[in-house]
Design an enzyme around this catalytic site. Structure first.
Site, PDB file in Angstrom:
ATOM      1  N   LYS A  58      46.136 -37.362   8.774  1.00 56.55           N
ATOM      2  CA  LYS A  58      45.022 -38.332   8.791  1.00 56.55           C
ATOM      3  C   LYS A  58      44.405 -38.426  10.182  1.00 56.55           C
ATOM      4  O   LYS A  58      43.202 -38.625  10.335  1.00 56.55           O
ATOM      5  CB  LYS A  58      45.501 -39.713   8.331  1.00 56.55           C
ATOM      6  CG  LYS A  58      45.278 -39.982   6.851  1.00 56.55           C
ATOM      7  CD  LYS A  58      46.276 -39.346   5.921  1.00 56.55           C
ATOM      8  CE  LYS A  58      45.904 -38.039   5.322  1.00 56.55           C
ATOM      9  NZ  LYS A  58      46.955 -37.466   4.462  1.00 56.55           N
ATOM     10  N   ALA A 277      49.925 -23.727   0.974  1.00 50.16           N
ATOM     11  CA  ALA A 277      50.057 -25.145   0.583  1.00 50.16           C
ATOM     12  C   ALA A 277      50.246 -25.215  -0.929  1.00 50.16           C
ATOM     13  O   ALA A 277      49.398 -25.732  -1.659  1.00 50.16           O
ATOM     14  CB  ALA A 277      48.820 -25.927   1.023  1.00 50.16           C
ATOM     15  N   HIS A 452      28.282 -59.319  -0.319  1.00 49.07           N
ATOM     16  CA  HIS A 452      27.158 -58.395  -0.215  1.00 49.07           C
ATOM     17  C   HIS A 452      26.760 -58.261   1.239  1.00 49.07           C
ATOM     18  O   HIS A 452      26.701 -59.263   1.937  1.00 49.07           O
ATOM     19  CB  HIS A 452      25.983 -58.912  -1.035  1.00 49.07           C
ATOM     20  CG  HIS A 452      24.759 -58.055  -0.874  1.00 49.07           C
ATOM     21  ND1 HIS A 452      24.645 -56.829  -1.493  1.00 49.07           N
ATOM     22  CD2 HIS A 452      23.638 -58.243  -0.136  1.00 49.07           C
ATOM     23  CE1 HIS A 452      23.482 -56.296  -1.148  1.00 49.07           C
ATOM     24  NE2 HIS A 452      22.853 -57.136  -0.322  1.00 49.07           N
TER      25      HIS A 452
END
Ligand code: FAD
Ligand code: AMP
Length: 480
Positions: A58, A277, A452
Site C-alpha cells: 500500500k 503472483a 453532502h
C-alpha cells in the site's frame, strides 16, 4: 514454572500478534513465538502483512499514485509544474521506514500488554508443550495450556518459472526493485498481481499480465469485474486472459516467457522483470512433531472447525494457515475470537461478512454475495447501481470512474451484497459491512442521512436505485 504459559501463539503476523495481545488483555499468561529476524538478528514482528504484504504494497501504491497524479492530473486542476521525476531509492526508503515504525510498534504493544516475546522457531509437541529453537541452535520446551498456530503462508512457486535472484521474483522481490523495469511481466491477475502490476505500471513500466483463467476476478461480482478491467486496461495494463504460462528461459538480462492461449496457440514474450503472483500456500514446514496429532486438509491447510479448533484439544489454528480468504483482517478477527473463547467468552466469527479489497486505483471492494451467487441460489432479488460519474464529490476530486452496486432480497429487502469499483471503495464498502452486520434493509440505508458532498452519497443513491427512486440519475424500469 517460568516457561509455563496459559497461551502460546506461534507466529507474530496479524493473526498471531492480535491473538496474543487480546489473550494478555484477558488476563491470560501469554507468549508469542516468532522466528523472523532483521539483519541485526533482532526479532521482526508483524509477519507477511507488515513486512512484505499489506503495508509495503500500500505504501508503494500510494507513492506511485501520487506520481501519476503529479504527472497526469495536476494540469486538470490548473496546477502547472515541470520536471516530475521518480526517485525509486527514496520511495523504497520511505516504505522501509514505515515498515520499521509499524513492526517496532508491535514490540511496544507486546510490552504494554505483558506479552512475552520468544524469538525462535516454534514446534507443536504432544502433551501441551511447544519446542522453541533459537537462532543459536539452543532448544527450550515451553508449557502451553493453549497453543495457537498462526504461521501464515508463503508465495506459491510454479515449475515453469523458477525464481532467480532479481529477474524472476515473487511478491517480496517485486516490493524491492531498485529501478523501474521497462517491460514487466506479471503471472496471475489476482489481487497481488494487479496491485504490484499497477505500482510499476504507474511508474512507467509496460506491464503485461498473463492469467490462465478465461474469466477476470472470478470471485468478484462480474459487472464490477468487467468495469474494473476496462478501467485498468485504459490505464495501460495489458491483461491477457486464458494465457497459461508453460515455460521461461533466462536470456542474459531478460527472461523469455512461453504461454499458451485459449486456442492452444503458443506465444513467446520477453521481459526484463517477471513477477510470479500465482497465489500463496499455507506454511507448516517443520511445525509439528510426528505424533502431535494435528490433521491437515487435502490442500495442506491445518484442518479446523468453525471456531478454529484443530484435531487436538487445546490447539487452535488461525489466519492464512487455515481455510478461508488469505486476508489480514480475517486472521486478526479469528485471533480475537479464539482468545476470547479461551477466556470463557462466547465470541463467534461471522465468515459471511469478510470484506475483500483490491487496492488498484480506483479501488475494488465488496462484501456479501455477488449477483452470480444470488442468482444461483434461485431467490428473487433487486439491484441498484450508481455511477461515480454522477457524484459531485467524485467529480470535484477528478475521480468520476466506477460505480456502486447494491443487491437486496426482493421479499425481505435485506441487503445481500455491495460491490464497488471507485474512489475510496475500501472505506465505502465498510459502511455496507456495518449495515449488513446489523442485518440492514435497503430501506434502513435509504432513510439514513448522508453528508453532502461525499463519496458515500454514491452508496446512498445505489440503495435508492434498488427501488427505482435514485435522485441523481434517471431510474430505469427493471423487470425481474
Ligand atoms: P503471516 O502474516 O504470514 O505471519 C506468520 C508469521 O509466523 C511470520 O512472521 C512467520 O515468520 C512466523 N512463523 C512461521 N512459522 C513459524 C514457526 N515455526 N515458529 C515461529 N514463527 C513462525 N491482506 C489484506 O488483508 N490486505 C491487503 O492489502 C493485503 N495485501 C497483501 C499484499 C501482498 C504483496 C501480500 C503478499 C499479502 C497481502 N495480504 C493482504 C495478505 C496478508 O498479508 C496475509 O493474509 C496476512 O499476513 C496473514 O496473516 P497471518 O498472521 O496468518 O500470517
Ligand atoms: P490469487 O490466488 O488471487 O493471487 O491469483 C493467482 C492467479 O494466478 C490465479 O488467477 C491463477 O489462475 C493464476 N495462475 C496460476 N498459475 C498460472 C500460470 N501458469 N499461468 C498464468 N496464470 C496462472
Amino acid at each position: 514454572m517460568s516457561n509455563q504459559f496459559d497461551v502460546v501463539v506461534i507466529g507474530a503476523g496479524p493473526a498471531g500478534y492480535v491473538c496474543a495481545i487480546r489473550a494478555a488483555q484477558l488476563g491470560l499468561k501469554t507468549a508469542c513465538i516468532e522466528r523472523w529476524s532483521d539483519d541485526k538478528g533482532k526479532p521482526t514482528l508483524g509477519g507477511t502483512c507488515l513486512n512484505v504484504g499489506c503495508i509495503p504494497s500500500k505504501t508503494l501504491l500510494d507513492s506511485s499514485q501520487k506520481y501519476v497524479e503529479a504527472k497526469r492530473d495536476f494540469s486538470t486542476h490548473g496546477i502547472k509544474h515541470s520536471g516530475v521525476e521518480i526517485d525509486v531509492a527514496a520511495m523504497m526508503g520511505r516504505k522501509d521506514n514505515i515498515v520499521k515504525t509499524l513492526t517496532g510498534g508491535i514490540a511496544g504493544l507486546f510490552k504494554a500488554n505483558g506479552v512475552t516475546l520468544l524469538h525462535g522457531a516454534g514446534k507443536v509437541l504432544k502433551g501441551k508443550r511447544v519446542e522453541l529453537t533459537r537462532a543459536d541452535g539452543s532448544v527450550e520446551i515451553v508449557g502451553a495450556e493453549h497453543t495457537i498456530i498462526a504461521t501464515g503462508s508463503r508465495p506459491i512457486e510454479i515449475p515453469p518459472t523458477p525464481l532467480t535472484d532479481d529477474l524472476i521474483v515473487d511478491s517480496t522481490g517485486a516490493l524491492a526493485f531498485k529501478s523501474v523495469p521497462k517491460r514487466l511481466g506479471v503471472i496471475g491477475a489476482g489481487v497481488i498481481g494487479l496491485e504490484l502490476g499497477s505500482v510499476w505500471g504507474r511508474l512507467g513500466a509496460e506491464v503485461v499480465v498473463l492469467e490462465a483463467m478465461e474469466g477476470f476476478l472470478a470471485a468478484a461480482d462480474q459487472q464490477i469485474a468487467r468495469e474494473s478491467r476496462k478501467i485498468l486496461e485504459k490505464q495501460g495494463l495489458d491483461i491477457r486472459l486464458g494465457a497459461r504460462v508453460t515455460a521461461s528461459e533466462v536470456k542474459g538480462k531478460d527472461v523469455e516467457v512461453t504461454y499458451v492461449d485459449g486456442d492452444g496457440t503458443e506465444h513467446k514474450i520477453t521481459f526484463d522483470k517477471l513477477i510470479v503472483a500465482v497465489g500463496r500456500r499455507p506454511y507448516t514446514e517443520n511445525l509439528f512433531a510426528a505424533d502431535s496429532g494435528i490433521e491437515m486438509d487435502e490442500r495442506g491447510f491445518i484442518h479446523v472447525d468453525d471456531h478454529c479448533n484443530t484435531s487436538v484439544p487445546g490447539v487452535y489454528a488461525i489466519g492464512d494457515v487455515v481455510r478461508g480468504p488469505m486476508l489480514a483482517h480475517k486472521g486478526s478477527e479469528e485471533g480475537v475470537v479464539v482468545a476470547e473463547r479461551i477466556a470463557g467468552q462466547k465470541a463467534q466469527m461471522n465468515y459471511d461478512l469478510i470484506p475483500s479489497v483490491i487496492y488498484t486505483h480506483p479501488e475494488i471492494a465488496w462484501i456479501g454475495k455477488t449477483e452470480e451467487e444470488v442468482k444461483a441460489l434461485g431467490e428473487a432479488y433487486k439491484v441498484g447501481t450508481f455511477p461515480f460519474a454522477a457524484s459531485g464529490r467524485a467529480l470535484a476530486a477528478n475521480e468520476g470512474h466506477g460505480m456502486v452496486k447494491v443487491i437486496s432480497d426482493k421479499a425481505t429487502d435485506r441487503i445481500l451484497g455491495v460491490h464497488i469499483v471507485g474512489p475510496s471503495a475500501a472505506d465505502l464498502v465498510q459502511q455496507a459491512v456495518i449495515a449488513m452486520e446489523f442485518a440492514a434493509s435497503t430501506e434502513d440505508l435509504a432513510l439514513t442521512i448522508f453528508s453532502h458532498p461525499t463519496l458515500s452519497e454514491a452508496l446512498h443513491e445505489a440503495v435508492l436505485a434498488v427501488d427505482d427512486h435514485a435522485i441523481h440519475i434517471a431510474n430505469r424500469k427493471k423487470r425481474r
